[in-house]
Design a protein around this motif. Structure first.
Motif, PDB file in Angstrom:
ATOM      1  N   GLY A 119       0.834  -1.190   0.000  1.00 21.32           N
ATOM      2  CA  GLY A 119       0.000   0.000   0.000  1.00 21.32           C
ATOM      3  C   GLY A 119       0.874   1.246   0.000  1.00 21.32           C
ATOM      4  O   GLY A 119       2.106   1.172  -0.005  1.00 21.32           O
ATOM      5  N   GLN A 120       0.216   2.401   0.048  1.00 23.26           N
ATOM      6  CA  GLN A 120       0.940   3.672  -0.007  1.00 23.26           C
ATOM      7  C   GLN A 120       1.478   4.081   1.370  1.00 23.26           C
ATOM      8  O   GLN A 120       2.298   4.991   1.468  1.00 23.26           O
ATOM      9  CB  GLN A 120       0.032   4.773  -0.571  1.00 23.26           C
ATOM     10  N   GLY A 121       0.984   3.424   2.403  1.00 18.11           N
ATOM     11  CA  GLY A 121       1.426   3.721   3.759  1.00 18.11           C
ATOM     12  C   GLY A 121       0.567   4.751   4.462  1.00 18.11           C
ATOM     13  O   GLY A 121      -0.093   5.579   3.829  1.00 18.11           O
ATOM     14  N   THR A 122       0.587   4.681   5.789  1.00 19.48           N
ATOM     15  CA  THR A 122      -0.108   5.670   6.611  1.00 19.48           C
ATOM     16  C   THR A 122       0.816   6.066   7.755  1.00 19.48           C
ATOM     17  O   THR A 122       1.441   5.218   8.388  1.00 19.48           O
ATOM     18  CB  THR A 122      -1.464   5.122   7.121  1.00 19.48           C
ATOM     19  N   GLN A 123       0.921   7.363   8.002  1.00 19.32           N
ATOM     20  CA  GLN A 123       1.867   7.883   8.991  1.00 19.32           C
ATOM     21  C   GLN A 123       1.282   7.760  10.401  1.00 19.32           C
ATOM     22  O   GLN A 123       0.147   8.186  10.650  1.00 19.32           O
ATOM     23  CB  GLN A 123       2.189   9.346   8.705  1.00 19.32           C
ATOM     24  N   VAL A 124       2.080   7.216  11.302  1.00 20.89           N
ATOM     25  CA  VAL A 124       1.747   7.168  12.721  1.00 20.89           C
ATOM     26  C   VAL A 124       2.824   7.940  13.470  1.00 20.89           C
ATOM     27  O   VAL A 124       4.013   7.637  13.342  1.00 20.89           O
ATOM     28  CB  VAL A 124       1.668   5.718  13.237  1.00 20.89           C
TER      29      VAL A 124
END
Length: 115
Positions: free
Chosen positions: A106-111
């Motif tokens: 996936g494109q990723g999600t910032q945490v």
């Protein structure tokens, strides 16, 4: 194959977040899924994995007891419940599928875990 992560954000230490990864383009229920993360200046690392049925899970030592991976094969979605978050959990989180002998990300999600 398409993987779309969501649910990231800014959270204080000790807080919780639930990440989701919606999958399409393949028969989701037939494949295991994994979550990875990559912190700034570090290599991408495996966080958790789950079998196709959801009956088997595995975790990196750094997240055991705090993170839970799960999946909904009707919704073609894999989740990562993250509790007791620490600043060192700050990273971009990616889901990955190994389908037809290839890795799909996936494109990723910032945490971001910060006070």
């Amino acid at each position: 194959v398409q993987l779309v992560e969501s649910g990231g954000g800014l959270v204080q230490p000790g807080g919780s977040l639930r990440l989701s990864c919606a999958a399409s383009g393949f028969t989701f229920r037939n494949y295991g899924m994994t979550w990875y993360r990559q912190a700034p200046g570090k290599e991408r690392e495996l966080v958790a994995g789950i079998s196709s049925s959801g009956g088997t899970t595995d975790y990196a030592d750094s997240v055991k007891g705090r993170f839970t991976i799960s999946r909904d094969n009707v919704k073609s979605t894999v989740y990562l419940q993250m509790n007791s978050l620490k600043p060192e959990d700050t990273a971009v989180y990616y889901c990955k599928a190994f389908v037809w002998s290839a890795d799909y990300w996936g494109q990723g999600t910032q945490v971001t875990v910060s006070s």
